[in-house]
Scaffold this active site. Sequence first.
Site, PDB file in Angstrom:
ATOM      1  N   ASP A 144      -9.463  70.975  27.403  1.00  0.00           N
ATOM      2  CA  ASP A 144      -8.469  71.909  26.681  1.00  0.00           C
ATOM      3  C   ASP A 144      -8.161  73.048  27.363  1.00  0.00           C
ATOM      4  O   ASP A 144      -9.194  74.118  27.685  1.00  0.00           O
ATOM      5  CB  ASP A 144      -8.541  72.038  25.047  1.00  0.00           C
ATOM      6  CG  ASP A 144      -8.700  70.642  24.520  1.00  0.00           C
ATOM      7  OD1 ASP A 144      -8.468  69.922  24.937  1.00  0.00           O
ATOM      8  OD2 ASP A 144      -9.109  70.648  23.237  1.00  0.00           O
ATOM      9  N   LYS A 163      -6.602  81.362  13.973  1.00  0.00           N
ATOM     10  CA  LYS A 163      -6.434  80.789  15.336  1.00  0.00           C
ATOM     11  C   LYS A 163      -4.887  80.211  15.401  1.00  0.00           C
ATOM     12  O   LYS A 163      -4.233  80.451  16.518  1.00  0.00           O
ATOM     13  CB  LYS A 163      -7.326  79.563  15.165  1.00  0.00           C
ATOM     14  CG  LYS A 163      -7.277  78.582  16.716  1.00  0.00           C
ATOM     15  CD  LYS A 163      -8.132  77.354  16.662  1.00  0.00           C
ATOM     16  CE  LYS A 163      -7.733  76.711  17.763  1.00  0.00           C
ATOM     17  NZ  LYS A 163      -8.819  75.410  17.758  1.00  0.00           N
ATOM     18  N   ASP A 192      -1.415  70.656  26.042  1.00  0.00           N
ATOM     19  CA  ASP A 192      -2.544  71.394  27.041  1.00  0.00           C
ATOM     20  C   ASP A 192      -3.795  70.977  26.708  1.00  0.00           C
ATOM     21  O   ASP A 192      -4.902  71.788  27.095  1.00  0.00           O
ATOM     22  CB  ASP A 192      -2.331  72.840  26.479  1.00  0.00           C
ATOM     23  CG  ASP A 192      -2.864  73.199  25.086  1.00  0.00           C
ATOM     24  OD1 ASP A 192      -2.788  72.319  24.166  1.00  0.00           O
ATOM     25  OD2 ASP A 192      -3.073  74.382  24.741  1.00  0.00           O
TER      26      ASP A 192
END
Length: 743
Positions: free
Chosen positions: A427, A508, A676
């Site tokens: 990632d 986050k 991603d």
Amino acid sequence: EADQKSPDRFMYGPFMQLLPPDKIAVMHTVINTTVAAGDTGASFPKICLAIAGNIEAEVNMEHLSKKYGKSIVSRLMQGGALRSQHINQRAKMSLDSGEWASELKVKLGAVLCKLFVTTAKKKSDGKPAFTHKSPEVYSMLVDVKADPSGTLVANMTRYLPMLVEPKPWVHYDEGGYLQVKSKVMRTKGGREQTEVLKHAPLERVFEGLNALGRLPWVIHGEVLGVFQSAYDSKVEIAGLPSQTDLEVPVNNLKKPPFLSKEEFKAMTEEQRVEQQAWRDAVAKVKRVKMRNAELHSLRCDTSIKLKQASDFKDEEKLYFPYNMDFRGRAYPIPPNLNHLGNDMCRGLLKFSEKKELGHKGLFGAWTEERMSQVYDSALKPLEGDRWWAEAENPGQALAACMEIVEAFESTGGKPELFRSNLPVHMDGSCNGLQHYAALGRDFEGGKQVNLVNGSRPRDVYAGVCSIVVSKVATEAARILGPDASEQEVRDHESAKLVNGLIDRKVVKQTVMTSVYGVTFIGARKQIQSRLEEKLKGTTAGDMDEEELEKLAYGAATYLAHITMEALTELFTGARGIMEWLGSCAQAVAKQGQPMSWVTPLGLPVSQPYRKGGNMMVRTVMQTIQVVHNSDDLKVNSQRQRSAFPPNFVHSLDSTHMLLTAINMQRKGLAFTAVHDSYWTHPSDVDDMNESLRSSFVKLYSEPILEDLHQQLSIRFPGAEFPALPERGELDIRGVSDSTYFFN
């Protein structure tokens, strides 16, 4: 006879008489539209417009046949199924016939939809097959999931995985499924972008999409068995939704009488309390009903995914054809079961090809100190301690546990010889910020997101979290003076409430989406959902759900402010690039044009945001808001400006992913991605790491901002574009050596 009392019959009646009843294919349209919408059902306006659009197409086809002969049908098909939009566009050009008005379409579609909903019954018990839900807001779902389990819609899904390789993309409307007509881009109805796509050199885009679509998959039968068994037994585990609705509270309060403006101003305190109590009771009932609707939707979604996995579990290979959204981001066309789905979906899917783990692959999958829990999870997933179910991604954790145990048990203690087909993921480190740092050659920002090599990975989420924690602790310890404002008091109380509760998970999502244009309201909602989870573990968890929600709302408002401040402190370079991109989009919008650009892969992108096009239409079933998308509408300048920075970065992260897919395809290695998060076999991680790094360096070795500035200056000579932003000293070639760039 449908609605003799409706005055609208004078508008739609003549149009119903243009075709014989057997050609008004309402049932086919309603079912197809609802199924294509996925697990949530289809919106009422969409169904109405689809019904009327098909009727309009039938009428236009008759007129075209009279003018050009019946051979027009075969010419219009061009090897694929006829589409109503295609027919209506051709009629508009060839017959000088105007498009039917949206208001007419909605009213015509609504009366036919009403007839269908009231007459369509299930064979099994004679009950209605469709339900009409009309909340106070102007929206509606027509729900084919009439049975609680959702098995009806699971059997009617239109877009499924393929059993053979998808048809390679060779043209904007030629590729993907062998029979079902698909387009390479979901253009949101923009004619101009469709026309540009027809003539654009898309060979490299096609190569990337074809590489993704050629990857064969299989269903993980053991994981499927666990989830199916748990769901059938109504065990709420690993994200499976509850199969029992919440009890809807009864509102026994009498509705207060309607008050005029004068009466409202003169209300007594007792009347105010009465009014508020009734509103609170209504809101509570509404919240529970909404939650039950969400649970129903989740159950239907789960049923679809499990049903499709069960249908494909014995297949040696299955494939996902791909296309893109208007920004160029790649997605599988089948909407339900695919690896971009939820955690359960990802646990249910493995590569078809098996490859020997080797020592490198084993290192990526094995965790010795947890072996007892790994074995318990793999061998007794529901009967044992259920350690796997506590993981952040329990479905994928279960699949990994099963793979590790099989690797040890099937090879006589030599797991490196085991042939694995479980994908492993690498990632990006807050990938949006990585792209901004690369665009601005921002050395400090690049260090924060691992564009620069380091002895250990930098965690940008933890970095922002530490700033937020420090600010909260300082505020909580502060002693307020007697002249403190109401806002200062609210912030102080919020800080004391959440002090000690803030961790990486709370901030986050906001950090991750900040570079994609998250608004303050969006950030507050993200943080609030995390805070509610945290507060339930404190004394506040004993509160009524409504009180807890209000408490979390106030604290989230405070935290959203300081989180956004922390981001600004850490990433000044990214903010500068975002401002420059926004100013460019604003300059284009002043020319009356939508922001558009060409990606480094040659893909033309145009933002679809325009003003107006909304109207309220009263139909025989309900009043609805119809959104009319057209290239003839004026552009929405504010939306064009705010959306361009995140959309531009999305087009670049998609370019990076497609370049990596092409690179891996040429090496003959398995590769796929969830934006991603890049996936391959455990033994091929080193090759993938080299490919994704070299692709990123290649991408950002191009003068991307200079090319954009030049494109815009040539296309809009009368516009004033800001000078290129200053760039830093980051050497993009250093990404090749950065261990934790993707990890």
